[in-house]
Design a protein around this motif. Sequence first.
Motif, PDB file in Angstrom:
ATOM      1  N   SER A 156      30.608  26.994  34.139  1.00 42.67           N
ATOM      2  CA  SER A 156      30.395  27.815  33.116  1.00 42.67           C
ATOM      3  C   SER A 156      30.978  29.130  33.670  1.00 42.67           C
ATOM      4  N   SER A 157      31.549  29.535  34.752  1.00 39.16           N
ATOM      5  CA  SER A 157      32.014  30.702  34.998  1.00 39.16           C
ATOM      6  C   SER A 157      33.354  30.550  36.095  1.00 39.16           C
ATOM      7  N   ASP A 158      33.817  31.666  36.293  1.00 46.15           N
ATOM      8  CA  ASP A 158      34.897  31.538  37.267  1.00 46.15           C
ATOM      9  C   ASP A 158      35.193  32.874  37.828  1.00 46.15           C
ATOM     10  N   LEU A 159      36.048  33.253  38.411  1.00 48.51           N
ATOM     11  CA  LEU A 159      36.391  34.612  39.400  1.00 48.51           C
ATOM     12  C   LEU A 159      37.146  35.476  38.113  1.00 48.51           C
ATOM     13  N   SER A 160      36.695  36.748  37.885  1.00 46.52           N
ATOM     14  CA  SER A 160      37.235  37.730  37.120  1.00 46.52           C
ATOM     15  C   SER A 160      38.356  38.524  38.065  1.00 46.52           C
ATOM     16  N   ASN A 161      39.496  39.196  37.505  1.00 47.11           N
ATOM     17  CA  ASN A 161      40.246  39.955  38.003  1.00 47.11           C
ATOM     18  C   ASN A 161      39.887  40.695  39.302  1.00 47.11           C
ATOM     19  N   ALA A 162      38.362  41.290  38.678  1.00 47.32           N
ATOM     20  CA  ALA A 162      37.838  42.414  39.517  1.00 47.32           C
ATOM     21  C   ALA A 162      37.441  41.480  40.841  1.00 47.32           C
ATOM     22  N   ASP A 163      36.852  40.200  40.693  1.00 47.39           N
ATOM     23  CA  ASP A 163      36.491  39.559  41.859  1.00 47.39           C
ATOM     24  C   ASP A 163      37.543  39.076  42.768  1.00 47.39           C
ATOM     25  N   LEU A 164      38.940  38.582  41.904  1.00 45.78           N
ATOM     26  CA  LEU A 164      40.098  38.348  42.886  1.00 45.78           C
ATOM     27  C   LEU A 164      40.316  39.443  43.608  1.00 45.78           C
ATOM     28  N   ALA A 165      40.231  40.681  43.053  1.00 52.67           N
ATOM     29  CA  ALA A 165      40.880  42.006  43.808  1.00 52.67           C
ATOM     30  C   ALA A 165      39.918  42.346  44.964  1.00 52.67           C
ATOM     31  N   ARG A 166      38.567  42.278  44.602  1.00 52.56           N
ATOM     32  CA  ARG A 166      37.610  42.281  45.802  1.00 52.56           C
ATOM     33  C   ARG A 166      37.970  41.372  46.939  1.00 52.56           C
ATOM     34  N   ILE A 167      38.007  39.957  46.579  1.00 51.03           N
ATOM     35  CA  ILE A 167      38.383  39.087  47.748  1.00 51.03           C
ATOM     36  C   ILE A 167      39.575  39.518  48.445  1.00 51.03           C
ATOM     37  N   ALA A 168      40.726  39.983  47.807  1.00 51.32           N
ATOM     38  CA  ALA A 168      41.912  40.353  48.403  1.00 51.32           C
ATOM     39  C   ALA A 168      41.428  41.325  49.356  1.00 51.32           C
ATOM     40  N   GLY A 169      40.770  42.525  48.871  1.00 53.16           N
ATOM     41  CA  GLY A 169      40.300  43.467  49.859  1.00 53.16           C
ATOM     42  C   GLY A 169      39.639  43.417  51.189  1.00 53.16           C
ATOM     43  N   GLU A 170      38.779  42.175  50.939  1.00 50.64           N
ATOM     44  CA  GLU A 170      38.107  41.570  52.030  1.00 50.64           C
ATOM     45  C   GLU A 170      39.052  40.907  53.024  1.00 50.64           C
ATOM     46  N   GLN A 171      40.187  40.664  52.543  1.00 49.69           N
ATOM     47  CA  GLN A 171      41.057  39.956  53.527  1.00 49.69           C
ATOM     48  C   GLN A 171      42.140  40.956  54.100  1.00 49.69           C
ATOM     49  N   GLY A 172      41.877  42.352  53.827  1.00 51.53           N
ATOM     50  CA  GLY A 172      42.955  43.302  54.262  1.00 51.53           C
ATOM     51  C   GLY A 172      43.911  43.945  53.362  1.00 51.53           C
ATOM     52  N   ALA A 173      43.840  43.348  52.035  1.00 55.04           N
ATOM     53  CA  ALA A 173      44.690  43.958  51.016  1.00 55.04           C
ATOM     54  C   ALA A 173      44.501  45.586  50.575  1.00 55.04           C
ATOM     55  N   SER A 174      45.487  46.277  50.666  1.00 53.31           N
ATOM     56  CA  SER A 174      45.371  47.515  50.265  1.00 53.31           C
ATOM     57  C   SER A 174      45.091  47.793  48.755  1.00 53.31           C
ATOM     58  N   ALA A 175      44.767  49.171  48.563  1.00 54.17           N
ATOM     59  CA  ALA A 175      44.231  49.530  47.147  1.00 54.17           C
ATOM     60  C   ALA A 175      45.312  49.316  46.119  1.00 54.17           C
ATOM     61  N   THR A 176      46.475  49.590  46.370  1.00 52.84           N
ATOM     62  CA  THR A 176      47.435  49.318  45.469  1.00 52.84           C
ATOM     63  C   THR A 176      47.735  47.732  45.174  1.00 52.84           C
ATOM     64  N   THR A 177      47.596  47.027  46.213  1.00 54.64           N
ATOM     65  CA  THR A 177      47.463  45.590  45.749  1.00 54.64           C
ATOM     66  C   THR A 177      46.368  45.187  44.947  1.00 54.64           C
ATOM     67  N   GLN A 178      44.936  45.716  45.245  1.00 49.66           N
ATOM     68  CA  GLN A 178      43.828  45.371  44.572  1.00 49.66           C
ATOM     69  C   GLN A 178      44.124  45.678  43.139  1.00 49.66           C
ATOM     70  N   LYS A 179      44.753  46.872  42.856  1.00 49.49           N
ATOM     71  CA  LYS A 179      44.857  47.287  41.412  1.00 49.49           C
ATOM     72  C   LYS A 179      45.824  46.327  40.864  1.00 49.49           C
ATOM     73  N   CYS A 180      46.986  45.850  41.244  1.00 44.96           N
ATOM     74  CA  CYS A 180      47.813  44.935  40.601  1.00 44.96           C
ATOM     75  C   CYS A 180      47.056  43.841  40.364  1.00 44.96           C
ATOM     76  N   ILE A 181      46.097  43.302  41.211  1.00 40.06           N
ATOM     77  CA  ILE A 181      45.387  42.214  40.832  1.00 40.06           C
ATOM     78  C   ILE A 181      44.570  42.413  39.702  1.00 40.06           C
ATOM     79  N   SER A 182      43.591  43.646  39.645  1.00 34.48           N
ATOM     80  CA  SER A 182      42.797  44.008  38.612  1.00 34.48           C
ATOM     81  C   SER A 182      43.411  44.204  37.359  1.00 34.48           C
ATOM     82  N   ASP A 183      44.622  44.626  37.407  1.00 32.27           N
ATOM     83  CA  ASP A 183      45.321  44.957  36.139  1.00 32.27           C
ATOM     84  C   ASP A 183      46.090  43.593  35.780  1.00 32.27           C
TER      85      ASP A 183
END
Length: 246
Positions: free
Chosen positions: A164-191
């Motif tokens: 009934s649910s999966d991960l949003s782009n914001a969730d994916l960006a957050r997970i990337a950040g937890e693995q060391g991704a930069s703010a720029t990369t996180q925005k790429c994912i969110s967008d």
Amino acid sequence: MSKQPGSIPKANNGYQPSSTSSTVTYVLAGLAVVVIAGLVIGGVIWNSQRNKGGVDDKVLADNASLIVGSAEAGHTIDVFEDFMCPACGAFEKQSGESIVKAVEDGKLRVRFHMLNFLDSNSSSGNYSSRSAGAAQCVAGGEKPEVFLKFHSALFAQQPQEGGSSDLSNADLARIAGEQGASATTQKCISDGAKIDQAKKAADASQTQLAKASGGRVGTPTVLSAGAPLGISDPNWLQNLLNAKAE
């Protein structure tokens, strides 16, 4: 767009797959008969054009989400997965750590291909494509070890197929950040900046995979020298590394 190969430092990179679990392997089929191209029924795609001709290694290289390992490594493999595929999650748990170690040891070069044929099996209807796009963002903006940790983390936090649910782009960006991704990369994912690029790469990679397997394609699949390996054998990687490179 061709991906630049990277190397992984031997230091502990936090890559911690879990123990093996068993699940169903997802299969696509491309039959050499007149059918409707792109029709998806019950997780099976029928396309009479996908299995024609030989595998094009340049297309595989150009459409990989990321290439890791030395070009001088004894073996190169193409790994095909879908972030929505439970069998791919099981494969990550079984072989992910061993694959990374072989890359670190200079014995293996890996080209990752993230497919998206399970989009319709996700709650959002496009999770496979969005997560593949997120992987493209990480691959393009971060060191290889961050991609590998993100790749592992997405399988560890994999949504339930048909759930009934999966991960949003914001969730994916957050997970990337937890693995060391930069703010720029996180925005790429969110967008969702690389979703379309990921879709095109997935389609090109899937076509090559179909050609390698005579039209019958499943994930996870690993190709070596353009031919599928028997990855159901838990010793598949060691057997490959022990064999003479072609």
